[in-house]
Design a protein around this motif. Structure first.
Motif, short mmCIF file in Angstrom:
data_model
loop_
_atom_site.label_atom_id
_atom_site.label_comp_id
_atom_site.label_asym_id
_atom_site.label_seq_id
_atom_site.Cartn_x
_atom_site.Cartn_y
_atom_site.Cartn_z
N SER A 6 -44.35 4.26 -39.10
CA SER A 6 -44.56 4.09 -37.66
C SER A 6 -45.72 3.13 -37.42
CB SER A 6 -44.85 5.44 -37.02
OG SER A 6 -45.46 5.26 -35.74
N TRP A 7 -45.42 1.95 -36.89
CA TRP A 7 -46.48 0.99 -36.55
C TRP A 7 -47.43 1.59 -35.53
CZ3 TRP A 7 -48.57 -2.84 -38.82
CH2 TRP A 7 -47.85 -3.79 -39.54
N GLU A 8 -46.86 2.31 -34.58
CA GLU A 8 -47.69 2.85 -33.50
C GLU A 8 -48.81 3.72 -34.06
OE1 GLU A 8 -45.39 4.89 -30.46
OE2 GLU A 8 -47.28 5.69 -29.66
N LYS A 9 -48.42 4.65 -34.94
CA LYS A 9 -49.42 5.54 -35.54
C LYS A 9 -50.35 4.76 -36.47
CE LYS A 9 -46.60 9.69 -35.29
NZ LYS A 9 -45.86 10.70 -36.03
N TYR A 10 -49.78 3.84 -37.20
CA TYR A 10 -50.55 3.07 -38.18
C TYR A 10 -51.62 2.21 -37.50
CZ TYR A 10 -51.34 0.14 -42.31
OH TYR A 10 -51.89 -0.52 -43.37
N LYS A 12 -52.90 2.74 -34.58
CA LYS A 12 -53.89 3.66 -34.02
C LYS A 12 -54.86 4.09 -35.12
CE LYS A 12 -52.32 6.15 -30.52
NZ LYS A 12 -51.47 7.22 -29.93
N GLU A 13 -54.30 4.48 -36.24
CA GLU A 13 -55.09 5.00 -37.36
C GLU A 13 -56.03 3.94 -37.95
OE1 GLU A 13 -56.17 8.13 -39.92
OE2 GLU A 13 -54.90 8.16 -38.13
N THR A 226 -50.32 10.99 -45.02
CA THR A 226 -50.06 9.70 -44.39
C THR A 226 -49.57 9.91 -42.97
OG1 THR A 226 -47.90 9.80 -45.39
CG2 THR A 226 -49.56 8.54 -46.55
N TRP A 228 -49.12 7.92 -40.73
CA TRP A 228 -48.23 6.89 -40.19
C TRP A 228 -46.81 6.98 -40.71
CZ3 TRP A 228 -47.15 4.57 -44.71
CH2 TRP A 228 -48.16 4.54 -45.67
N GLU A 230 -43.65 9.03 -40.46
CA GLU A 230 -43.03 10.07 -39.65
C GLU A 230 -42.02 10.80 -40.51
OE1 GLU A 230 -41.66 7.62 -36.43
OE2 GLU A 230 -43.31 8.33 -35.16
N PRO A 239 -54.61 6.52 -43.34
CA PRO A 239 -53.64 5.66 -44.02
C PRO A 239 -54.10 5.39 -45.44
CG PRO A 239 -55.02 4.37 -42.57
CD PRO A 239 -55.38 5.80 -42.35
#
Ligand code: MLZ
Length: 266
Positions: A6-10, A12-13, A226, A228, A230, A239
């Motif tokens: 997930s780019w979104e989570k990554y 953010k992280e 991890t 990021w 899902e 990450p």
């Protein structure tokens, strides 16, 4: 099962930003891929770019074609976007006064090329002109990438892979592409208008399988979950990718405490 990146989570992280789409020489909507395996077309020989050869589509992924030059072996396949100017319908070369050439490393004797060409085209399924894209997207006016920006990039050592990457450095019109979670072995410089680099979200649009970041570069990676990925069990974590450019605050201490850590920070 590795879960889904997930780019979104990554983002953010990692506290990183995605390179904006206007930085890239890519169309805003990925070009439609209407090619089919087995179709033949004209392509520039990647190892000898002044010659135009016959190529066969041996695979398709997202907006890209896996191509093999007729008369070549199966060890030199290459990938092109369907809107690349380096692929053309059969007949284009001759129409422009050119002659089709044998690929570099032609399997047979050079003298058998004319007969080989005749045979390879006889009864072949030629990719129809209408499925080619008229124009390659124009190059952006300038290099607007910035160090630390995230993107999706072709792994040139494994060109079937598109992977999460970070701009590691800028050098005039060139951009250093570094791969998240991998040590420098896969890094390369390319022009900012390279067709091998894509904005974040590209693979999600084309249906390409974006590789998850690697796990190399830190011993402590194994103990971290991890966040990021899902679809994995476990709580939020950090990450495991190699941090490049702007480091997430939570990492700076760890990195500084390990001066021998092989992570390269530009
Ligand atoms: N099998 C290869 C894949 C590496 C892919 C890296 N992409 C940035 C390896 O493990 O070396």
């Amino acid at each position: 099962y590795q879960g889904h990146f997930s780019w979104e989570k990554y983002l953010k992280e990692t506290g990183a930003v995605a390179a904006p789409p206007h930085c890239f020489r890519q169309s805003t909507t990925p070009p439609v891929n209407e090619f089919k395996a087995g179709m033949k077309l004209e392509a520039q020989d990647p190892r000898n770019t002044t010659s135009t050869c016959i190529a066969t589509v041996v695979g398709l992924t997202g907006s890209r074609l896996r191509l093999r030059l007729d008369g070549s072996d199966n060890k030199n396949d290459f990938w092109r976007l369907v809107d690349s100017s380096e692929i053309q319908p059969i007949g284009n070369c001759e129409k422009n006064g050119g002659m089709l050439q044998p690929p570099l490393g032609f399997r047979l004797n050079a003298s058998s090329w004319p007969m080989f060409l005749l045979k390879t085209l006889n009864g072949a399924e030629m990719a129809p002109a209408r499925i080619f894209h008229k124009q390659e997207p124009p190059a952006p006016e300038q290099n607007s990438f910035q160090v630390g920006m995230k993107l999706e990039a072709v792994d040139r050592k494994n060109p079937h892979f598109i992977c999460p990457a970070t701009v590691g450095a800028l050098r005039g019109v060139e951009v250093l592409i570094t791969f998240d979670g991998w040590r420098g072995a896969f890094d390369y410089y390319c022009r900012y208008d390279s067709r091998d680099i894509f904005p974040v979200g590209w693979c999600a649009l084309t249906g390409d399988n974006l590789q998850p970041p690697g796990t190399k570069g830190a011993d402590y990676s194994k103990s971290l979950s991890t966040a990021w990925l899902e679809g994995t069990i476990g709580g939020p974590g950090r990450p495991i990718s190699k941090p490049r450019g702007k480091l997430p605050a939570s990492w700076s201490q760890k990195v500084q405490q390990n001066p021998t850590d092989p992570i390269k920070i530009p």
